[in-house]
Design a protein around this motif. Sequence first.
Motif, short mmCIF file in Angstrom:
data_model
loop_
_atom_site.label_atom_id
_atom_site.label_comp_id
_atom_site.label_asym_id
_atom_site.label_seq_id
_atom_site.Cartn_x
_atom_site.Cartn_y
_atom_site.Cartn_z
N THR A 158 15.22 6.22 -20.57
CA THR A 158 15.16 6.05 -18.82
C THR A 158 15.46 4.35 -18.88
O THR A 158 14.83 3.31 -20.15
N PHE B 62 14.95 1.05 -16.59
CA PHE B 62 13.70 0.67 -15.56
C PHE B 62 14.62 -1.15 -14.64
O PHE B 62 14.50 -2.21 -16.05
N SER C 205 21.08 0.98 -14.87
CA SER C 205 19.43 1.34 -14.02
C SER C 205 19.40 2.92 -14.03
O SER C 205 20.45 3.08 -12.85
N ASN C 206 18.42 3.59 -14.32
CA ASN C 206 18.48 4.57 -13.24
C ASN C 206 17.08 4.62 -12.21
O ASN C 206 16.66 5.31 -10.92
N TYR C 207 16.35 3.40 -12.67
CA TYR C 207 15.13 2.77 -11.59
C TYR C 207 15.91 0.99 -11.53
O TYR C 207 15.81 0.41 -12.08
N LYS D 30 18.27 7.02 -9.70
CA LYS D 30 17.46 7.61 -9.50
C LYS D 30 16.70 7.13 -8.07
O LYS D 30 16.13 7.80 -7.15
N HIS D 31 16.71 5.35 -8.36
CA HIS D 31 15.56 4.99 -6.97
C HIS D 31 15.52 3.39 -7.22
O HIS D 31 16.05 3.26 -8.36
N TRP E 135 14.42 0.62 -5.20
CA TRP E 135 12.67 -0.13 -4.24
C TRP E 135 13.41 -1.50 -4.02
O TRP E 135 13.83 -2.27 -5.14
N PHE F 20 20.02 9.27 -4.21
CA PHE F 20 18.89 8.28 -4.82
C PHE F 20 18.46 7.79 -3.43
O PHE F 20 18.27 8.25 -2.94
N LEU G 201 8.17 8.28 -12.64
CA LEU G 201 9.16 8.41 -13.02
C LEU G 201 9.00 9.22 -14.21
O LEU G 201 8.88 9.40 -15.44
#
Length: 267
Positions: A140, A142, A162-164, A214-215, A217, A250, A266
């Motif tokens: 993962t 981040f 990035s995944n997050y 995936k996400h 912010w 995402f 996550l």
Amino acid sequence: MLRFICFGSGSSGNCYLLQTKTDTLLIDTGIGLRTLKKYFQDYGLLLTDVHHILITHDHADHVKSVGSFSCDYHVPVYATREVFRGIDKNYCVRKKLMPINCHIIDCGTTFQLNDFKVTSFAVPHDSNDNVGYCIEIEDTVFCLMTDAGHVTDEMKEFIKKSNYLVIEANHDEEMLNGGPYPQYLKDRVGGLNGHLSNKACAEALAENATPNLKHVWLCHLSEENNHPELARKTVEMTLRSVGIVPGKDFLLDVLKRKTPSGLFELE
């Protein structure tokens, strides 16, 4: 297990937590220690759970309580040499760091902190150095990049990995230019070493997001020159124009300036 919480994101104070089953780190400690203690209690966490602190740069809203947190709980702090120099000179950091807790990193290098594989990268801002962090936990990835005057080619590569992703969407350009700030401050915020606009953030995501993302912010929104829904809509419209649908391709969330985000689990 990997968990993420934002305790605050903006000029009033920044602090982000990543936690595995056995390890916890913070990125920035710009929120007062008493407030952080309350937030931790609300989430069933202990300040003693924190094993590492990463610092992006030396502005007060990112380092206000780093000295007291590190000294009181014996937590090592990781930052570049210039950031440590800036922290030492920052009058807002009332309790200074103990040398034994200061671990100098070189921008661009990778190092291991127990469960976390950390790579720092340069982020343009008018501070004594500024870095973003790419943190790998097994498979993962981040990434956090904030207080960025513009998006560099290197930052684009980390978006692609990035995944997050936590990325700045500080201001709406029209609100900034038509708002109450004096001209010198408008020039600073909107400059190449200032803060990232909603539009610039949106374009960076549209150009560099991959199916592995995936996400996202959006962080560090201005209270005077932005609004959460405006930031979200600007990013969503730009993404949709290139065929990316937030909520489907995402998840997209906007981090609160002065209150915790809630806990994100996550994958």
